[in-house]
Motif scaffolding. Structure first.
Motif, PDB file in Angstrom:
ATOM      1  N   SER A 153       0.808  -1.224   0.000  1.00 45.39           N
ATOM      2  CA  SER A 153       0.000   0.000   0.000  1.00 45.39           C
ATOM      3  C   SER A 153       0.838   1.271   0.000  1.00 45.39           C
ATOM      4  O   SER A 153       0.499   2.246  -0.676  1.00 45.39           O
ATOM      5  CB  SER A 153      -0.925   0.014   1.222  1.00 45.39           C
TER       6      SER A 153
ATOM      7  N   LYS B 232      -9.760  -0.063  -7.018  1.00 50.86           N
ATOM      8  CA  LYS B 232      -9.479  -1.323  -6.353  1.00 50.86           C
ATOM      9  C   LYS B 232     -10.768  -1.936  -5.810  1.00 50.86           C
ATOM     10  O   LYS B 232     -10.973  -3.149  -5.877  1.00 50.86           O
ATOM     11  CB  LYS B 232      -8.479  -1.100  -5.214  1.00 50.86           C
TER      12      LYS B 232
ATOM     13  N   SER C 202      -5.036  -4.160  -6.746  1.00 54.24           N
ATOM     14  CA  SER C 202      -4.579  -2.797  -7.040  1.00 54.24           C
ATOM     15  C   SER C 202      -3.955  -2.702  -8.425  1.00 54.24           C
ATOM     16  O   SER C 202      -4.210  -1.753  -9.180  1.00 54.24           O
ATOM     17  CB  SER C 202      -3.572  -2.330  -5.984  1.00 54.24           C
TER      18      SER C 202
END
Length: 219
Positions: free
Chosen positions: A75, A186, A176
């Motif tokens: 992330s 996403k 993603s």
């Protein structure tokens, strides 16, 4: 001369960690830039500016385990590749690691040349799962489709967009990454994936891919 691949190692057992470092340091194409005993230490390195190309991580570690680390790195540091090195060979952990963003999955019974090969593969943009894990997963999947369950399910309606998504899932891309490639969110991809699981009556990614290949929905 090509720059060496910068690797950060996360492993809570000191002897194992030191052994991996010592063996990988002998490889000219690889540079060990740091090592840590858990995911939290890895994040501290990253916050201080350490920039590995690859994080080679165990799963079972104190304070922050490998799964949490993979998800956080995926992330917040998407350019960094993560490669699992663990004793855990069950399907649940393999799928969880790859779905969380790991580019590769190795068992600790592999040799150093295979670790080096995996590191080079994932830094070249590919996914890598060691042979023993792949064979075990295929065996488990094939076992679920014996007897009556080998009948192909022909009444499943798959849209053109869902076929695109299935193809990317089969290539090992994360939600993603698929969202980026298809110019959507996403959350949308997560919804599509869940719909595909429900449509096909499968419970996880490995079973889903097996289903669509068997039914020739994708090649």
């Amino acid at each position: 001369m090509k720059n060496p691949i910068k690797v950060l190692i996360a492993e809570d057992h000191t002897i194992v960690r030191n052994g991996i470092v010592a063996l990988l340091e002998k490889e000219q194409d690889i540079e060990i830039i740091a090592d840590a005993k858990n995911g939290q230490e890895v994040l501290e390195y990253l916050k201080k500016g350490t920039e590995p190309d690859v994080i080679l991580t165990d799963i079972n570690m104190p304070d922050m385990n490998g799964m949490e680390l993979i998800a956080t790195v995926s992330s917040n540091y998407p350019k960094i590749k993560t490669l699992v090195l663990t004793m855990l060979e069950d399907e649940k952990h393999v799928i969880q690691a790859l779905d969380s963003g790991a580019q590769g999955y190795l068992l600790k019974n592999v040799n150093i040349p295979e670790i080096i090969f995996a590191i080079k593969q994932i830094t070249s943009g590919y996914k890598y799962v060691c042979t023993s894990v792949t064979l075990k997963l295929l065996s488990q999947i094939n076992g679920r489709y014996t007897g009556a369950s080998t009948q192909l399910k022909t009444d499943v309606e798959i849209s053109k967009r869902e076929v695109e998504i299935l193809s990317l899932i089969a290539q090992g891309f994360t939600n993603s990454e698929i969202a980026d490639k298809l110019f959507t969110s996403k959350r949308t991809i997560e919804g599509n994936r869940q719909n595909l699981l429900e449509k096909t009556g499968t419970k996880n990614t490995a079973a889903l891919i097996s289903f669509v290949v068997r039914n020739r929905i994708i090649d």
